[in-house]
Design a protein around this motif. Structure first.
Motif, PDB file in Angstrom:
ATOM      1  N   ARG A  53       8.548   0.257  -7.592  1.00  0.00           N
ATOM      2  CA  ARG A  53       7.188   1.160  -7.830  1.00  0.00           C
ATOM      3  C   ARG A  53       6.074   0.182  -7.090  1.00  0.00           C
ATOM      4  NH1 ARG A  53       5.275   5.213 -11.631  1.00  0.00           N
ATOM      5  NH2 ARG A  53       3.020   5.072 -11.444  1.00  0.00           N
ATOM      6  N   GLU A  54       6.075  -1.185  -7.359  1.00  0.00           N
ATOM      7  CA  GLU A  54       5.012  -2.015  -6.860  1.00  0.00           C
ATOM      8  C   GLU A  54       5.019  -1.913  -5.546  1.00  0.00           C
ATOM      9  OE1 GLU A  54       4.052  -6.638  -6.804  1.00  0.00           O
ATOM     10  OE2 GLU A  54       4.563  -5.840  -8.610  1.00  0.00           O
ATOM     11  N   ALA A  56       6.165   0.757  -3.418  1.00  0.00           N
ATOM     12  CA  ALA A  56       5.635   1.810  -3.123  1.00  0.00           C
ATOM     13  C   ALA A  56       4.024   2.039  -3.322  1.00  0.00           C
ATOM     14  CB  ALA A  56       6.553   3.081  -3.912  1.00  0.00           C
ATOM     15  N   GLU A  57       3.500   1.634  -4.271  1.00  0.00           N
ATOM     16  CA  GLU A  57       2.287   1.682  -4.560  1.00  0.00           C
ATOM     17  C   GLU A  57       1.340   0.732  -3.462  1.00  0.00           C
ATOM     18  OE1 GLU A  57       1.713   0.565  -8.597  1.00  0.00           O
ATOM     19  OE2 GLU A  57       2.182   2.533  -9.130  1.00  0.00           O
ATOM     20  N   SER A  58       1.886  -0.268  -2.914  1.00  0.00           N
ATOM     21  CA  SER A  58       1.334  -0.984  -1.821  1.00  0.00           C
ATOM     22  C   SER A  58       1.219  -0.225  -0.585  1.00  0.00           C
ATOM     23  CB  SER A  58       1.968  -2.307  -1.513  1.00  0.00           C
ATOM     24  OG  SER A  58       3.022  -2.228  -0.733  1.00  0.00           O
ATOM     25  N   VAL A  60       0.240   3.177  -0.328  1.00  0.00           N
ATOM     26  CA  VAL A  60      -0.460   4.315  -0.893  1.00  0.00           C
ATOM     27  C   VAL A  60      -1.733   4.252   0.150  1.00  0.00           C
ATOM     28  CG1 VAL A  60      -2.089   5.353  -2.504  1.00  0.00           C
ATOM     29  CG2 VAL A  60       0.026   4.659  -3.107  1.00  0.00           C
TER      30      VAL A  60
END
Length: 179
Positions: A53-54, A56-58, A60
């Motif tokens: 998730r981390e 992927a969030e980077s 955004v």
């Protein structure tokens, strides 16, 4: 997503260049697509090396770019943004402005055309932009009255409703009662 053919552009193995701030850990890197899935009508991409998730969030708000194959046949009535920006906007054989940007919205795309010292948003639809000639560097516009220029004062009149609030109506339209 700005493509009409997501299955082609987002095929497994597609390599994307990233447009991210220079401070991003992804700056200057590429991503390779593993899979594209659809959830509730929204695309979700899975990339090599992005496993949590981390990570992927980077990504955004990162913009993905793909190189266009020069041998690829262009679609009828389809252009890349880079082909439209800079085209001269013509009306009745006269240049009235220059395309400076394209905005993509769900209902339709909008061209931003610099007309004099202001920007005008023009719906990119065949009724208003009937001709795009990339080779000649022009688009032809057939805009409705008032889209590109201010309407003359005699075309607009101000009416006052019963409460004294100002309402603006076009002089050539019949007045309508509010429900």
């Amino acid at each position: 997503m700005y493509t009409d053919d997501p299955d082609k552009r987002f095929a497994a193995g597609a390599v994307f260049t990233l447009q991210v701030p220079t401070t991003s850990p992804w700056h200057g890197k590429t991503l390779t697509l593993v899979e594209l899935r659809w959830y509730n009508g929204q695309p979700v991409a899975f990339f090599e090396g992005v496993t949590d998730r981390e990570g992927a969030e980077s990504l955004v708000k990162a913009i993905l770019w793909i190189d266009r194959d020069p041998a690829e046949e262009p679609e009828d009535d389809a252009w890349y943004d880079f082909q439209l920006v800079g085209l001269r906007a013509m009306r009745d054989g006269e240049q009235i402005g220059v395309v400076t940007r394209i905005d993509h919205f769900p209902a339709q795309d909008l061209l931003t055309i610099r007309v004099g010292d202001r920007d005008v948003l023009v719906p990119f639809v065949a009724a208003i932009v009937p001709t795009v000639d990339v080779a000649a560097g022009t688009i032809v516009l057939t805009p409705p009255a008032g889209l590109l220029e201010e309407l003359p004062e005699d075309a607009v009149e101000t009416a006052v409703d019963a409460e004294g609030a100002g309402l603006t109506t076009r002089a050539d339209e019949p007045e309508r009662d509010e429900p």
